[in-house]
Write a protein that holds these residues in place. Structure first.
Motif, mmCIF file in Angstrom:
data_model
loop_
_atom_site.group_PDB
_atom_site.id
_atom_site.type_symbol
_atom_site.label_atom_id
_atom_site.label_comp_id
_atom_site.label_asym_id
_atom_site.label_seq_id
_atom_site.Cartn_x
_atom_site.Cartn_y
_atom_site.Cartn_z
ATOM 1 N N PHE A 127 -13.988 -0.580 6.149
ATOM 2 C CA PHE A 127 -12.839 -0.077 5.778
ATOM 3 C C PHE A 127 -11.710 -1.162 6.220
ATOM 4 N N VAL A 128 -10.611 -1.093 5.807
ATOM 5 C CA VAL A 128 -9.278 -1.891 6.392
ATOM 6 C C VAL A 128 -8.157 -1.377 6.157
ATOM 7 N N GLN A 129 -7.246 -1.423 7.019
ATOM 8 C CA GLN A 129 -5.842 -0.424 6.934
ATOM 9 C C GLN A 129 -4.978 -1.422 5.974
ATOM 10 N N ILE A 130 -4.069 -0.927 4.974
ATOM 11 C CA ILE A 130 -3.272 -1.674 4.434
ATOM 12 C C ILE A 130 -2.007 -1.074 4.858
ATOM 13 N N LEU A 131 -1.000 -2.108 5.362
ATOM 14 C CA LEU A 131 0.471 -1.430 5.772
ATOM 15 C C LEU A 131 1.180 -0.961 4.877
ATOM 16 N N ILE A 132 1.811 0.210 5.117
ATOM 17 C CA ILE A 132 2.860 0.530 3.904
ATOM 18 C C ILE A 132 3.763 -0.477 3.532
ATOM 19 N N THR A 133 4.296 -1.262 4.855
ATOM 20 C CA THR A 133 5.119 -2.311 4.462
ATOM 21 C C THR A 133 4.723 -3.283 3.788
ATOM 22 N N ASP A 134 3.647 -3.329 3.376
ATOM 23 C CA ASP A 134 2.870 -4.431 2.396
ATOM 24 C C ASP A 134 2.952 -3.722 0.919
ATOM 25 N N THR B 292 -0.515 -5.032 -3.320
ATOM 26 C CA THR B 292 0.322 -5.761 -2.290
ATOM 27 C C THR B 292 0.436 -7.146 -2.892
ATOM 28 N N GLN B 293 0.998 -7.967 -2.569
ATOM 29 C CA GLN B 293 0.954 -9.355 -2.893
ATOM 30 C C GLN B 293 -0.517 -9.982 -2.834
ATOM 31 N N ALA B 294 -1.260 -9.606 -1.977
ATOM 32 C CA ALA B 294 -2.559 -10.038 -2.055
ATOM 33 C C ALA B 294 -3.789 -9.511 -2.708
ATOM 34 N N ARG B 295 -3.562 -8.261 -3.042
ATOM 35 C CA ARG B 295 -4.570 -7.392 -3.733
ATOM 36 C C ARG B 295 -4.317 -6.279 -4.358
ATOM 37 N N ARG B 296 -5.076 -5.772 -5.223
ATOM 38 C CA ARG B 296 -5.061 -4.368 -5.532
ATOM 39 C C ARG B 296 -6.003 -3.669 -5.251
ATOM 40 N N PHE B 297 -5.910 -2.233 -4.836
ATOM 41 C CA PHE B 297 -6.847 -1.533 -4.227
ATOM 42 C C PHE B 297 -6.822 -0.019 -4.473
ATOM 43 N N ILE B 298 -8.095 0.673 -4.399
ATOM 44 C CA ILE B 298 -7.968 2.367 -4.819
ATOM 45 C C ILE B 298 -7.635 3.047 -3.674
ATOM 46 N N VAL B 299 -6.783 3.928 -3.895
ATOM 47 C CA VAL B 299 -6.092 4.839 -2.807
ATOM 48 C C VAL B 299 -6.855 6.157 -3.026
ATOM 49 N N ASP B 300 -7.454 6.555 -2.062
ATOM 50 C CA ASP B 300 -8.469 7.964 -2.197
ATOM 51 C C ASP B 300 -7.455 9.174 -2.131
ATOM 52 N N GLU B 301 -6.406 9.249 -3.007
ATOM 53 C CA GLU B 301 -5.373 10.221 -2.982
ATOM 54 C C GLU B 301 -4.877 10.361 -4.399
ATOM 55 N N THR B 302 -4.250 11.399 -4.698
ATOM 56 C CA THR B 302 -3.623 11.606 -6.035
ATOM 57 C C THR B 302 -2.102 10.937 -5.851
ATOM 58 N N ILE B 303 -1.661 10.487 -6.839
ATOM 59 C CA ILE B 303 -0.337 9.907 -6.888
ATOM 60 C C ILE B 303 0.485 10.959 -6.217
ATOM 61 N N ASP B 304 0.435 12.124 -6.431
ATOM 62 C CA ASP B 304 1.464 13.143 -5.780
ATOM 63 C C ASP B 304 1.263 13.116 -4.417
ATOM 64 N N SER C 180 3.581 11.290 1.181
ATOM 65 C CA SER C 180 3.543 10.764 2.190
ATOM 66 C C SER C 180 4.260 9.449 2.673
ATOM 67 N N LEU C 181 5.248 8.977 1.618
ATOM 68 C CA LEU C 181 5.827 7.717 1.789
ATOM 69 C C LEU C 181 7.298 8.123 2.187
ATOM 70 N N ASP C 182 7.972 6.978 2.798
ATOM 71 C CA ASP C 182 9.521 7.060 3.050
ATOM 72 C C ASP C 182 10.106 7.043 1.984
ATOM 73 N N PRO C 183 10.992 8.269 1.579
ATOM 74 C CA PRO C 183 11.598 8.228 0.385
ATOM 75 C C PRO C 183 12.714 7.425 0.284
ATOM 76 N N LEU C 184 13.326 6.738 1.455
ATOM 77 C CA LEU C 184 14.242 5.527 1.362
ATOM 78 C C LEU C 184 13.856 4.369 0.889
ATOM 79 N N SER C 185 12.420 4.136 0.928
ATOM 80 C CA SER C 185 11.838 2.817 0.786
ATOM 81 C C SER C 185 10.953 2.670 -0.577
#
Length: 250
Positions: free
Chosen positions: A152-159, A174-186, A191-196
């Protein structure tokens, strides 16, 4: 008594109907809706119901976005899965709420309050949205753990530039890759910062830092140019355009 239920979880909507019946509340269900966009259209084309049950987090965004496009004159009882901080914010603004999963006793008390007052509540959606945004920002995550070969690898939210849902699979880019997130889009959006980050439509979330250009698009929508777009087209849905522009100015 006409009731409208705005809830993106079908099971929760059915459970609420059962609880209303068990409380002895006589009503006519005029509709169940699961998105901001469909709710806006419903209020534009239908007379106001007597009471609205409204979930905070809908399939395509926050329910507060509804008030950017239409005037809702009916009394509203919000349902929310957010924690005590958000509940305190709702209390400060004199908004009725039910903590999910909804309990019969809590529902009965809310209905009793509604029956006694039976008046539209004084609602300032901008203040409520800012308060809710503050709560979400406090709880927003710093990274996403994704599979990488045998590990596993951690993708920073800032990326993270954007995320999207395709055939029930959530992808992050991200700029470097596409990856699968093991969560629904909802789940990811909550879980994301609504200001960002902003959910521009039902299937796409975009980081403010990834947006390079905004163009007018037909049917009063907006088209975004973003970093590393791959094969995606980014269209802000019509009911969200005003709120999106406000978000960009924050």
């Amino acid at each position: 008594m006409q009731v409208l239920i705005i809830e993106d979880e079908a099971r929760a909507a059915r459970q609420l109907q059962k609880l209303l019946a068990s409380c002895g509340f006589s009503y006519e269900l005029v509709g169940t809706i699961d998105t901001v966009e469909e709710t806006v259209e419903w209020f534009r084309t239908n007379p106001s119901p007597d009471l609205v049950f409204m979930d905070i987090q809908l399939a395509d965004g926050l329910s507060f976005e509804i008030f950017q496009s239409v005037t809702v004159e009916a009394p509203i009882i919000f349902t929310t899965a957010f924690d005590q901080y958000a509940i305190q914010a709702f209390k400060v603004n004199s908004v009725d709420y039910l903590l999910k999963p909804v309990q019969k006793d809590d529902l009965s008390l809310a209905l009793d309050k509604f029956t006694r007052s039976n008046k539209p509540q004084s609602l300032d959606p901008q203040i409520l949205k800012q308060l809710l945004g503050s709560v979400q920002a406090q709880e927003s995550r710093s990274g996403i753990l994704v599979k990488d070969g045998d590990g596993f690898v951690q993708i920073l939210i800032t990326d993270l530039l954007y995320a999207y849902s395709e055939e029930s699979v959530t992808f992050g880019v991200t700029q470097a890759r596409r990856f699968i997130v093991d969560e629904t889009i909802d789940q990811l959006y909550q879980s994301l910062d609504p200001l960002s980050f902003y959910r521009i439509n039902r299937a796409q979330i975009v980081a403010k830092s990834a947006i390079t250009k905004i163009d007018r698009y037909f049917n009063h929508r907006l088209k975004l140019s973003v970093l590393n777009p791959r094969d995606q087209e980014f269209i802000v849905s019509r009911p969200k355009t005003t709120d999106f522009k406000d978000w960009m100015n924050r």
